[in-house]
Scaffold this active site. Structure first.
Site, mmCIF file in Angstrom:
data_model
loop_
_atom_site.group_PDB
_atom_site.id
_atom_site.type_symbol
_atom_site.label_atom_id
_atom_site.label_comp_id
_atom_site.label_asym_id
_atom_site.label_seq_id
_atom_site.Cartn_x
_atom_site.Cartn_y
_atom_site.Cartn_z
ATOM 1 N N LYS A 22 0.993 -1.252 -0.248
ATOM 2 C CA LYS A 22 0.021 -0.037 -0.163
ATOM 3 C C LYS A 22 1.070 0.818 -0.270
ATOM 4 O O LYS A 22 0.519 2.146 -0.678
ATOM 5 C CB LYS A 22 -0.981 0.208 1.639
ATOM 6 N N ASN A 23 1.934 1.376 0.989
ATOM 7 C CA ASN A 23 2.570 2.475 1.009
ATOM 8 C C ASN A 23 3.804 2.738 -0.265
ATOM 9 O O ASN A 23 4.180 3.161 -0.272
ATOM 10 C CB ASN A 23 3.348 2.325 2.337
ATOM 11 N N CYS A 120 -4.589 11.908 12.921
ATOM 12 C CA CYS A 120 -4.812 11.368 12.402
ATOM 13 C C CYS A 120 -4.558 10.353 14.405
ATOM 14 O O CYS A 120 -3.815 11.216 15.029
ATOM 15 C CB CYS A 120 -4.141 10.473 11.373
ATOM 16 N N ARG A 125 0.328 14.924 12.217
ATOM 17 C CA ARG A 125 0.866 14.754 10.955
ATOM 18 C C ARG A 125 1.290 16.063 9.624
ATOM 19 O O ARG A 125 0.825 15.765 8.505
ATOM 20 C CB ARG A 125 0.040 13.576 9.605
ATOM 21 N N ASP A 324 5.195 0.844 11.260
ATOM 22 C CA ASP A 324 4.178 0.693 11.721
ATOM 23 C C ASP A 324 4.231 -0.854 11.713
ATOM 24 O O ASP A 324 3.031 -1.682 12.013
ATOM 25 C CB ASP A 324 4.113 0.518 10.352
ATOM 26 N N ARG A 416 -8.197 -0.200 5.382
ATOM 27 C CA ARG A 416 -7.726 0.079 4.210
ATOM 28 C C ARG A 416 -5.600 0.394 3.883
ATOM 29 O O ARG A 416 -5.529 0.521 3.350
ATOM 30 C CB ARG A 416 -6.627 1.120 5.561
HETATM 31 C C1 EPZ Z 1 4.384 6.824 5.583
HETATM 32 O O1 EPZ Z 1 4.080 8.037 6.456
HETATM 33 C C2 EPZ Z 1 3.829 5.550 5.885
HETATM 34 N N1 EPZ Z 1 2.634 6.139 5.287
HETATM 35 C C3 EPZ Z 1 3.106 5.705 7.185
HETATM 36 O O2 EPZ Z 1 1.680 4.294 7.225
HETATM 37 C C4 EPZ Z 1 5.353 5.741 7.663
HETATM 38 O O3 EPZ Z 1 4.178 4.993 9.537
HETATM 39 C C5 EPZ Z 1 5.646 6.353 7.395
HETATM 40 O O4 EPZ Z 1 6.217 6.485 6.867
HETATM 41 C C6 EPZ Z 1 6.790 6.707 9.418
HETATM 42 O O5 EPZ Z 1 6.995 4.890 8.269
HETATM 43 C C7 EPZ Z 1 2.714 6.182 3.514
HETATM 44 O O6 EPZ Z 1 3.865 5.433 3.441
HETATM 45 C C8 EPZ Z 1 1.203 6.596 3.124
HETATM 46 P P1 EPZ Z 1 7.159 10.588 7.371
HETATM 47 P P2 EPZ Z 1 4.124 9.643 6.700
HETATM 48 O O7 EPZ Z 1 6.116 12.136 6.977
HETATM 49 O O8 EPZ Z 1 5.606 9.768 5.104
HETATM 50 C C9 EPZ Z 1 7.352 14.111 10.915
HETATM 51 C C10 EPZ Z 1 0.864 3.218 7.517
HETATM 52 O O9 EPZ Z 1 0.339 2.530 8.933
HETATM 53 N N2 EPZ Z 1 7.407 14.433 9.725
HETATM 54 O O10 EPZ Z 1 8.010 9.461 6.982
HETATM 55 O O11 EPZ Z 1 3.537 10.400 6.468
HETATM 56 C C11 EPZ Z 1 6.580 13.327 11.688
HETATM 57 O O12 EPZ Z 1 5.368 13.769 11.806
HETATM 58 C C12 EPZ Z 1 0.971 4.230 8.356
HETATM 59 O O13 EPZ Z 1 0.689 2.275 6.284
HETATM 60 C C13 EPZ Z 1 7.520 15.896 10.302
HETATM 61 O O14 EPZ Z 1 7.856 16.651 11.089
HETATM 62 O O15 EPZ Z 1 5.195 9.330 7.610
HETATM 63 C C14 EPZ Z 1 6.655 11.874 11.829
HETATM 64 O O16 EPZ Z 1 7.032 12.063 13.167
HETATM 65 C C15 EPZ Z 1 0.818 5.297 9.095
HETATM 66 N N3 EPZ Z 1 7.493 16.921 9.185
HETATM 67 C C16 EPZ Z 1 8.116 11.680 11.099
HETATM 68 O O17 EPZ Z 1 8.447 13.620 10.401
HETATM 69 C C17 EPZ Z 1 7.123 17.253 7.560
HETATM 70 O O18 EPZ Z 1 6.530 17.754 6.439
HETATM 71 C C18 EPZ Z 1 8.412 10.497 9.617
HETATM 72 O O19 EPZ Z 1 6.309 10.923 9.028
HETATM 73 C C19 EPZ Z 1 6.557 15.353 7.761
HETATM 74 C C20 EPZ Z 1 6.901 14.510 8.794
#
Ligand code: EPZ
Length: 448
Positions: A22-23, A120, A125, A324, A416
């Site tokens: 999915k991701n 969420c 996020r 995850d 999902r």
């Molecule tokens: C991806 O989300 C995945 N989703 C998430 O999986 C996964 O948990 C996450 O990466 C971390 O591995 C998809 O790929 C669709 P991040 P993403 O931006 O990219 C902070 C699931 O269960 N951050 O890597 O949205 C954020 O708050 C989902 O399948 C900022 O501070 O996650 C977090 O603490 C849930 N500023 C960390 O970075 C930003 O601009 C990692 O978030 C972006 C992120």
């Protein structure tokens, strides 16, 4: 509303297959916006989030062009009309990952309006790092009534050297957005502190097959030489490492013995390290007729000893232990012989499953981003509430192992990210049914 009813105590046995990721599929679908030619993806999972992305792409003028032909997992998309660049709040609020259309829209159309994703169940996020990276390429942003309004300068995006690190590591979808946009920027882009997740490597592979010039994907430093245009491609989605990890641990928590096909073990080395310490044995089986085994599509057999050992784990960006899989590991460690320590470094609030596991007799003690898991002899079935995708999977695992009946409400969260989970678990010997909560004895409207 759909609910799972699970009779626990059955060992999982038999064979299953991991679906496409999915991701990985979500940013791969968004990459179809980067060209006017058709983009075909294979092994796309049939999930609610994927259907949401289809709806969003259609609103952005990018339609599936092989609706009738072939298996559902083979999907061809092509842009027919690029006039609408607005990813509406109604779509983005149901799926935060919609933000991954921002980079492709900016690069190909020069403008975008994407609703700022809200928070969420697993915490805030933010997208500040996404915007930092795209601003470095020349994009300009304003925030109007919750929407990010983005434009590019007249000459389009220009390559830049960008640092994408944040307080909790890099950003996966932020890296996807910046890498995708940089493919059509003028000049060279260097992304420092890029996300190293396998899904980023898969996206880079698709982009390169579309004509992009990318090096270093999967490492913290990615270099992209901009090109004038991208063309059609045909790409197979990598196997879903999180679904695979979930099935590995579901087998272990039931003291089962299952064989899993299309398992991306090379993307699960951190999980395998913890499973070995716990006493779970994952054997990669030899290829058919001695064929070479692809470590990203291996067939593995998972068994475990009767006693699970406690471990310490801290979630980290890839290749560290994936956030995850944190909830699923917590369910497994509830039955370990001793005290385990789980620390969540990516989403420090990602613990909504703790209260639900406690309802099933788990002994859990949270201190900020850390939970002490004091192993118990058995969990006891109970009505519990799913809150987010991976917490739902954790509760399913706990229900499989618990004594008695577990009722999991709001399984739409699970749909999902896991395709027909109940059917696949039933094939492995689980007693699990999907029912409408109105049909449950003593059903009453569940409060928020
Ligand atoms: C991806 O989300 C995945 N989703 C998430 O999986 C996964 O948990 C996450 O990466 C971390 O591995 C998809 O790929 C669709 P991040 P993403 O931006 O990219 C902070 C699931 O269960 N951050 O890597 O949205 C954020 O708050 C989902 O399948 C900022 O501070 O996650 C977090 O603490 C849930 N500023 C960390 O970075 C930003 O601009 C990692 O978030 C972006 C992120």
């Amino acid at each position: 509303m759909d609910t799972f009813v699970i009779q626990g105590g059955r060992r999982l046995a038999g064979r299953t297959r991991v679906n496409g990721s999915k991701n990985a599929a979500l940013p791969l679908l968004a990459a179809a916006l980067l060209t006017d030619e058709p983009v075909t993806l294979r092994d796309v999972p049939d999930l609610a989030d994927i259907k949401n992305m289809h709806r969003l792409l259609a609103e952005l003028g990018c339609h599936r062009v092989n609706e009738q032909a072939g298996p559902s997992g083979v999907q061809t998309f092509q842009v027919a009309d690029s006039s609408n660049c607005h990813a509406r709040y109604e779509v983005v609020r149901t799926m935060r990952a919609s933000v991954c259309v921002l980079g492709p829209l900016l690069a190909k159309r020069g403008s975008a309006r994407v609703s700022m994703p809200g928070g969420c169940a697993i915490g805030d996020r933010p997208v500040d790092i996404h915007l930092r990276g795209l601003t470095a390429l020349g994009a300009q942003f304003t925030l109007t009534s919750g929407d990010i309004i983005a434009t590019t300068p007249r000459g389009g995006l220009k390559g830049a050297t960008i640092f994408l690190g944040g307080p909790n590591g890099s950003t996966v979808l932020g890296t996807a957005n910046v890498m995708s946009a940089a493919c059509l920027a003028k000049g060279t882009t260097v992304i420092e502190s890029a996300a190293c997740e396998p899904e980023i490597v898969d996206l880079a592979r698709l982009l390169m097959s579309m004509g992009a010039k990318i090096s270093g994907a999967g490492s913290p430093r990615v270099t992209i030489e901009g090109v004038d245009r991208l063309h059609e491609a045909d790409h197979r989605v990598i196997a879903d490492r999180i679904e695979a990890g979930t099935f590995l641990m579901a087998a272990a928590i039931t003291n089962g013995d299952i064989t899993i096909e299309n398992c991306p073990m090379d993307a699960l080395l951190s999980l395998n390290d913890r499973l070995a310490a716990i006493g779970v044995d994952v054997q990669t089986l030899p290829g058919k007729a001695g064929a070479e085994v692809d470590p990203m599509r291996a067939t593995v057999r998972v068994t475990c000893g009767r006693v699970l050992k406690p471990v310490e784990v801290t979630t980290q960006p890839h290749p560290g232990f994936p956030t995850d899989l944190q909830a699923q590991l917590m369910a497994l460690l509830c039955l370990a012989d001793g005290n385990s320590v789980i620390t969540e470094r990516i989403f420090p609030e990602r613990f909504l499953h703790v209260a639900e596991l406690s309802r099933m007799g788990a002994k859990l003690f949270r201190q900020g981003p850390t939970v002490i898991v004091s192993g118990v002899r058995n969990l006891v079935g109970a009505p519990v509430m799913a809150s987010d995708l991976r917490a739902s999977a954790c509760l399913v695992m706990a229900g499989l192992a618990a004594e008695g009946t577990t009722i999991i409400n709001r399984v739409y969260h699970l749909d999902r990210g896991y395709e027909r989970m109940e059917d696949r678990l039933r094939m492995l010997g689980a007693s699990i049914e999907r029912v409408d909560d109105k049909d449950l004895p003593g059903a009453s409207g569940g409060g928020e």
